[in-house]
Design a protein around this motif. Structure first.
Motif, PDB file in Angstrom:
ATOM      1  N   ARG A   1      30.753 -23.664  37.884  1.00 12.97           N
ATOM      2  CA  ARG A   1      29.753 -23.055  37.005  1.00 12.97           C
ATOM      3  C   ARG A   1      28.393 -23.065  37.703  1.00 12.97           C
TER       4      ARG A   1
ATOM      5  N   THR B   1      28.625 -16.299  42.530  1.00 12.17           N
ATOM      6  CA  THR B   1      28.033 -15.091  41.960  1.00 12.17           C
ATOM      7  C   THR B   1      27.944 -13.998  43.020  1.00 12.17           C
TER       8      THR B   1
ATOM      9  N   GLY C   1      32.268 -20.830  32.285  1.00 13.71           N
ATOM     10  CA  GLY C   1      31.198 -20.541  33.221  1.00 13.71           C
ATOM     11  C   GLY C   1      31.679 -20.003  34.548  1.00 13.71           C
ATOM     12  N   LEU C   2      32.992 -19.813  34.689  1.00  9.79           N
ATOM     13  CA  LEU C   2      33.560 -19.247  35.911  1.00  9.79           C
ATOM     14  C   LEU C   2      33.777 -17.746  35.708  1.00  9.79           C
ATOM     15  N   TYR C   3      33.790 -17.024  36.795  1.00 12.23           N
ATOM     16  CA  TYR C   3      33.953 -15.575  36.718  1.00 12.23           C
ATOM     17  C   TYR C   3      35.379 -15.191  36.372  1.00 12.23           C
ATOM     18  N   ASP C   4      35.478 -14.156  35.551  1.00 11.39           N
ATOM     19  CA  ASP C   4      36.771 -13.568  35.209  1.00 11.39           C
ATOM     20  C   ASP C   4      36.979 -12.363  36.105  1.00 11.39           C
TER      21      ASP C   4
ATOM     22  N   HIS D   1      31.439 -12.573  43.668  1.00  9.60           N
ATOM     23  CA  HIS D   1      31.954 -11.770  42.555  1.00  9.60           C
ATOM     24  C   HIS D   1      31.156 -10.493  42.340  1.00  9.60           C
TER      25      HIS D   1
ATOM     26  N   THR E   1      32.215 -10.500  34.639  1.00 19.08           N
ATOM     27  CA  THR E   1      31.963 -11.282  33.428  1.00 19.08           C
ATOM     28  C   THR E   1      32.255 -12.754  33.676  1.00 19.08           C
ATOM     29  N   LEU E   2      31.609 -13.573  32.870  1.00 20.31           N
ATOM     30  CA  LEU E   2      31.835 -15.022  32.916  1.00 20.31           C
ATOM     31  C   LEU E   2      32.706 -15.434  31.745  1.00 20.31           C
TER      32      LEU E   2
END
Length: 185
Positions: free
Chosen positions: A61, A67, A26-29, A70, A21-22
């Motif tokens: 972001r 992406t 805008g960064l990944y969690d 992750h 998730t983002l």
């Protein structure tokens, strides 16, 4: 009916181990990313108290390589577990404004700190030793820095090499990776 059940079961196994998730920024969690005040001295002390290594993860972001990491690498159960069990991860936004305090006491917004460290690519992973002198920056103290996205095998090898202090023996990381590959690990 059996065909439908088999198709649903196959689809379930094709999904990643956890959903990526983002966040609002805008960064990944990730479940293993820590929310801290980004004072690296405090973060290192907390990592040490937990018996973990401090890892700075610089991202931005819209980064296609973030992406990739992750969605294709960090979702691997063995990699996710290795990070969760051995690393205290602080996410740094390459263009963010949240203050970061370096080991030498200098406080700057994330984007200026990233420039100070000379990080030019995302993702970049900066691995820190258990002890850092108060006159050093994170980039000076780093035991390893991984600029960019790498495949599962290289990422896993680096996480293990740092965890096991491979850098202390003088063993070259590329040689370590080659030996693991030739051993079929």
């Amino acid at each position: 009916m059996d065909f439908l059940r088999a198709a649903l079961l196959a689809a379930a196994f094709a999904l990643p181990a956890h959903a990526v998730t983002l966040g609002d920024d805008g960064l990944y969690d990730e479940p293993w990313i820590r929310e801290t005040f980004k004072d690296l001295r405090e973060d290192l002390a907390e990592a040490n108290a937990e018996g973990k290594r401090l890892l700075l993860l610089i991202e931005q972001r819209g980064c296609i390589y973030c992406t990739q990491m992750h969605e294709e690498v960090f979702t691997e159960p063995d990699i996710g577990s290795l990070i969760d069990e051995n690393y205290f991860v602080i996410q740094i936004n390459m263009f963010g404004d949240i203050p970061v305090t370096d080991f030498d006491g200098k406080e700057l917004p994330e984007k200026e700190m990233v420039n100070r460290w000379g990080a030019m690519f995302t993702p970049t992973m900066i691995f820190l030793p258990e002890e850092v002198s108060e006159d050093m920056t994170a980039s000076q103290a780093a035991v390893a820095t991984m600029p960019g996205a790498f495949a599962r095998g290289t990422t896993m090898a680096l996480l293990e090499w740092v965890r096991d202090h491979g850098y202390e023996s003088g063993e070259n990381f590329q040689k370590y990776v080659a030996e693991k590959a030739s051993a079929g690990k």
